[in-house]
Design an enzyme around this catalytic site. Structure first.
Site, PDB file in Angstrom:
ATOM      1  CG  ASP A  13     -22.668   3.721  41.604  1.00  0.00           C
ATOM      2  OD1 ASP A  13     -22.569   2.691  41.205  1.00  0.00           O
ATOM      3  OD2 ASP A  13     -22.411   4.845  41.122  1.00  0.00           O
ATOM      4  CE  LYS A  45     -19.940   1.750  34.148  1.00  0.00           C
ATOM      5  NZ  LYS A  45     -18.866   2.426  33.660  1.00  0.00           N
ATOM      6  CD  GLN A  53     -16.163   1.446  37.671  1.00  0.00           C
ATOM      7  OE1 GLN A  53     -15.502   0.360  37.505  1.00  0.00           O
ATOM      8  NE2 GLN A  53     -16.613   2.091  36.616  1.00  0.00           N
ATOM      9  CG  HIS A  78     -20.127   8.028  37.944  1.00  0.00           C
ATOM     10  ND1 HIS A  78     -21.309   8.463  36.997  1.00  0.00           N
ATOM     11  CD2 HIS A  78     -19.475   7.667  36.922  1.00  0.00           C
ATOM     12  CE1 HIS A  78     -21.137   8.424  35.715  1.00  0.00           C
ATOM     13  NE2 HIS A  78     -19.717   7.937  35.506  1.00  0.00           N
ATOM     14  CB  CYS A 100     -18.518  10.703  35.025  1.00  0.00           C
ATOM     15  SG  CYS A 100     -19.053  10.656  33.258  1.00  0.00           S
TER      16      CYS A 100
HETATM   17  N1  PLP Z   1     -21.343   4.900  38.745  1.00  0.00           N
HETATM   18  C1  PLP Z   1     -20.187   4.758  38.687  1.00  0.00           C
HETATM   19  C2  PLP Z   1     -19.320   4.344  39.820  1.00  0.00           C
HETATM   20  C3  PLP Z   1     -19.825   4.381  37.234  1.00  0.00           C
HETATM   21  O1  PLP Z   1     -18.525   4.023  37.126  1.00  0.00           O
HETATM   22  C4  PLP Z   1     -20.539   4.476  36.282  1.00  0.00           C
HETATM   23  C5  PLP Z   1     -19.859   4.374  34.870  1.00  0.00           C
HETATM   24  O2  PLP Z   1     -18.865   4.680  34.504  1.00  0.00           O
HETATM   25  C6  PLP Z   1     -21.851   5.098  36.455  1.00  0.00           C
HETATM   26  C7  PLP Z   1     -22.196   5.224  37.847  1.00  0.00           C
HETATM   27  C8  PLP Z   1     -22.724   5.146  35.367  1.00  0.00           C
HETATM   28  O3  PLP Z   1     -22.989   3.928  34.786  1.00  0.00           O
HETATM   29  P1  PLP Z   1     -23.844   4.133  33.454  1.00  0.00           P
HETATM   30  O4  PLP Z   1     -23.175   4.966  32.352  1.00  0.00           O
HETATM   31  O5  PLP Z   1     -23.735   2.727  33.042  1.00  0.00           O
HETATM   32  O6  PLP Z   1     -25.233   4.510  33.764  1.00  0.00           O
END
Ligand code: PLP
Length: 405
Positions: free
Chosen positions: A199, A225, A202, A122, A363
């Site tokens: 990270d 999430k 998900q 991401h 993203c």
């Molecule tokens: N990393 C992953 C795998 C994500 O799916 C997301 C959000 O879609 C993020 C990071 C970023 O999360 P946030 O926007 O809640 O900071």
């Protein structure tokens, strides 16, 4: 026995109608819906004990402080961290990764060092590393994937060397659904003395996370999430690493003593929580975690697997539709493209039928470049979704293909 209909009643928004059609919410990868216990916890905070935390002698402040700090202990248990001081509350995954990049990364990287991420990250796990690598003269290396959306592990392991200082990778891909074999990757990275950030944005809502078992050095996730409020998140870090790191924000709560000539910093975890935090959000996130704990990951996994399998088989049968992300280890995400039709048009037509999916690059623009597509349409499922909603998606897609061809 969990009854899905009973569970759905816990989520008021799921009873909503859009254009006269019942809402089918398949955008859980972007954010999840909130159960009544979370909504009530937020409302109760403001109705019953709204006040600022830490150092307040009055009862409201003490109650708010206790709830906020109880939430920390709950998160500690939820991810199986050794100590509650290892849990830092942040604004979300993005905020947590930036904290590691600009504190740990800035302090420990030097010219010629390497940071490894993967081709399926991401943007939140790309851009902070690009920024800090540029600043320090370090090199950002990208571990490749194959066309199914699996990491090419041999290539990743070949990249590891004494120059590798940090490996930062996604546990579950938000676009492809791929579940990466992170335990093995962490082990290999540690053999090369690199620290690993996971990270878990998900994965936290789909599977149990055990930071001791995984042995990850940092782990990040977002409250929204996992059925909690927006603007909340967590950074787990091993205490020895967090102790050595400097705060990246100064202000209230993160100090021990301030004079005009020198400031000393507070202990963990407060050192990294400058200013009034999202008190109500953290309390709401704790309720969401309690809710998930009560449902249990066995149930969540069983329900989401059912939806994933049904959707994969139904969507695969649609003419010209191609699923992007075909790993054998997948979470409940189906990304797809339909030859000759822009994902945005699919999303717009489905929306008219009350079906909410996400379209675009999610993203993950470099991942779109790898597949040479502008974006995908993505349906992402949660335990509260129904098999009959997957049928509606299938029917809606067939209708959309007919109309747009
Ligand atoms: N990393 C992953 C795998 C994500 O799916 C997301 C959000 O879609 C993020 C990071 C970023 O999360 P946030 O926007 O809640 O900071």
């Amino acid at each position: 026995m969990n009854s899905i209909e009973k569970i759905r009643n816990d989520f008021p928004i799921l009873g909503k109608k859009l254009n006269g059609k019942s809402l089918v919410y398949f955008d859980n990868g972007a954010t999840t819906q909130k159960p009544n216990v979370v909504i009530d916890a937020i409302s109760n905070y403001y109705k019953d004990y709204n006040s600022n935390i830490h150092r307040g002698v009055h009862q409201l402040s003490q109650l708010a402080t206790q709830k906020y700090e109880d939430a920390r202990s709950l998160v500690q248990q939820f991810v199986n961290a050794k100590q509650r001081e290892e849990i830092i509350f942040t604004r979300g995954t993005t905020d947590s990764i930036n904290l590691v990049a600009f504190s740990y990364g800035r302090k420990n990287l030097k010219a010629g060092d390497e940071v490894i991420i993967t081709a399926m990250e991401h943007h939140s796990n790309i851009v902070p590393w690009q920024m800090v690598c540029e600043e320090k003269g370090a090199v950002l290396k990208i571990a490749p994937i194959n066309i199914d959306g699996d990491l090419i592990l041999e290539d990743l392991y070949d990249m590891l060397s004494e120059r590798t200082k940090i490996v930062s990778l996604i546990h579950v891909s938000n676009t492809l659904g791929t579940i990466n074999p992170v335990r093995e990757i962490i082990h290999k990275a540690h053999e090369n003395n690199a620290v690993v950030l996971l990270d878990a944005a998900q994965s936290i809502q789909h599977m149990p996370i055990d930071v001791i078992g995984l042995d990850c050095d940092f782990l990040t996730f977002s409250g929204h999430k996992i059925y909690g409020p927006t603007g909340t998140g967590v950074l787990f870090g091993k205490k020895a690493l967090l102790d050595e790191m400097d705060p990246i924000q100064g202000g209230g709560d993160m100090i021990k003593e301030v004079t005009f000539s020198k400031t000393t910093y507070n202990e963990l975890p407060h050192k990294f929580e400058a200013g009034t935090p999202n008190i109500v959000g953290v309390i709401g996130m704790a309720e969401a975690i309690n809710y998930v704990n009560q449902l249990g990951f066995d149930f969540i996994h069983q329900q989401e697997t059912l939806l994933l399998e049904k959707a994969t088989s139904a969507l695969s049968s649609i003419d010209r539709l191609k699923i992007i992300g075909n790993s054998q280890q997948k979470s409940s995400v189906v990304s797809f493209v339909i030859d000759g039709i822009h994902p945005f048009d699919i999303g717009t037509l489905l929306d008219q039928l009350g079906i909410a999916i996400r379209t675009g690059h999610h993203c993950t623009q470099p991942l779109m470049d790898f597949y040479q597509i502008p974006g995908t349409a993505r349906a992402s499922f949660a335990f509260y979704n129904l098999e009959k909603e997957v049928d509606l998606l299938y029917e809606g897609l067939k209708k959309s293909v007919k109309m747009l061809s």
